[in-house]
Design an enzyme around this catalytic site. Sequence first.
Site, PDB file in Angstrom:
ATOM      1  CE  LYS A 220       0.174   8.276   3.870  1.00 19.35           C
ATOM      2  NZ  LYS A 220       0.028   6.900   3.384  1.00 19.35           N
TER       3      LYS A 220
ATOM      4  CD  GLN B  71       2.029   5.038   1.029  1.00 19.47           C
ATOM      5  OE1 GLN B  71       1.863   5.379   2.198  1.00 19.47           O
ATOM      6  NE2 GLN B  71       1.222   5.439   0.065  1.00 19.47           N
TER       7      GLN B  71
ATOM      8  CG  ASP C 226      -3.117   2.795   6.288  1.00 21.05           C
ATOM      9  OD1 ASP C 226      -3.438   3.966   5.993  1.00 21.05           O
ATOM     10  OD2 ASP C 226      -2.076   2.248   5.882  1.00 21.05           O
TER      11      ASP C 226
HETATM   12  N1  GUN Z   1      -1.453   4.072  -0.782  1.00 22.31           N
HETATM   13  C1  GUN Z   1      -2.330   5.005  -1.234  1.00 22.31           C
HETATM   14  N2  GUN Z   1      -3.105   5.455  -0.218  1.00 22.31           N
HETATM   15  C2  GUN Z   1      -2.718   4.785   0.888  1.00 22.31           C
HETATM   16  C3  GUN Z   1      -3.137   4.819   2.247  1.00 22.31           C
HETATM   17  O1  GUN Z   1      -4.054   5.543   2.651  1.00 22.31           O
HETATM   18  N3  GUN Z   1      -2.471   3.973   3.093  1.00 22.31           N
HETATM   19  C4  GUN Z   1      -1.485   3.157   2.683  1.00 22.31           C
HETATM   20  N4  GUN Z   1      -0.907   2.358   3.582  1.00 22.31           N
HETATM   21  N5  GUN Z   1      -1.065   3.098   1.423  1.00 22.31           N
HETATM   22  C5  GUN Z   1      -1.690   3.914   0.542  1.00 22.31           C
END
Ligand code: GUN
Length: 282
Positions: A52, A96, A119
Site C-alpha cells: 500500500k 490493517q 476501506d
Molecule cells: N486485511 C486484508 N485485507 C484488508 C483490507 O482490504 N483492508 C484492511 N484494512 N485490512 C485488510
Amino acid sequence: MVTIIDGKKISTDIKNELKEQVEQLKEKNIEVCLCVIQVGADPASTIYVRNKKKACEYIGIKSLSYELPEDTAEEQLIELINELNQRKDVHGILVQLPLPKHIDEDRIIQTISPDKDVDGFHPESVGRLSIGHKGFVSCTPAGVVQLLKRYNIGIEGKECVIIGRSNIVGKPMAMLMLRENATVTVCHSKTRNLSEITSRADILIVAIGKPKFITKEYVKQGAVVIDVGMHRNENNKLCGDVDYDDVLEKVSAITPVPGGVGPMTIAMLMYNCVLAANYKLI
Ligand code: GUN
C-alpha cells in the site's frame, strides 16, 4: 476466443490516471495523504501494508504509517484514530486487519470518520452503498466492477451469481452489481444445489476461500468468471478459488490468479484516497 482479464494492466492504468489527479490537487495546494495503522507484526499484514505504501509512493500520495506493538490497548488505538480524524492534512485512515484478539474490530472500524473511511468498512459507507448514495466502496468489489467495465463486459440485465457473503467482498459485491442493474444471487456455505445455481450465471464471482473449488460443472458455456480467491498450492504456486485450466474451455472471459482481481484492490484503495481528498474540496 477467451479473454484473459489483465488486472495488472488495468490497475496500472488506474494508478496512472490517479497520478495525474494527484498532481492537479498539488497545484491547488492539496497533498493527498493516507494514514496506515498496523498493530502487531503479522507477516501477511506487513506485506500488504508495504504494498500500500509503495502504491502511494508511485502515485504521489503521502503515506503516514503507525506500526504499533501487539499489546497496544484498544483505548490507545481509539485515541490515535480520533486524533487522525481531526487532522485536516490526513484524508484517508486505514487500520490493517486482522487486529490482535483483545481489540474489538467493529469498534475500531466505527471510530474511523466516515469521511476518511477509504476501506469502505464503516457502517455508514456500507449503508450508503446499499441505498445508492455516493460514498466509499470496499476496494476489492469496486475493483471487480472496474475490470468488467474496462473490458466492456455488460452488466445490466445479466444473471450474476456471487459465491461468498463476507462483509468485505460478497455483500458489497452484491450491492454493486445490483446498482449496475444485474440480477443478483448470493450463494454461501449453506446453499443447496450450488452447481445448479452457478450454472445460470452470465457473470460468476467467486469468493469462497477454497483452492480450485470451481470446476467446469459449475460454469455455464460462455460465462464470465471472476476469481477473488488467492491460495498457495502444494508446490507453493499461487492459485484461486477457480480451477482455471478446467474451466478455461467453457468461459468467454476469466481473471487469472495471480494478476486478475488481486492488483485491483490496492488501485481502488488509491482511488478512494483521491476521492477522500476531493471530498474536502466540496
Ligand atoms: N486485511 C486484508 N485485507 C484488508 C483490507 O482490504 N483492508 C484492511 N484494512 N485490512 C485488510
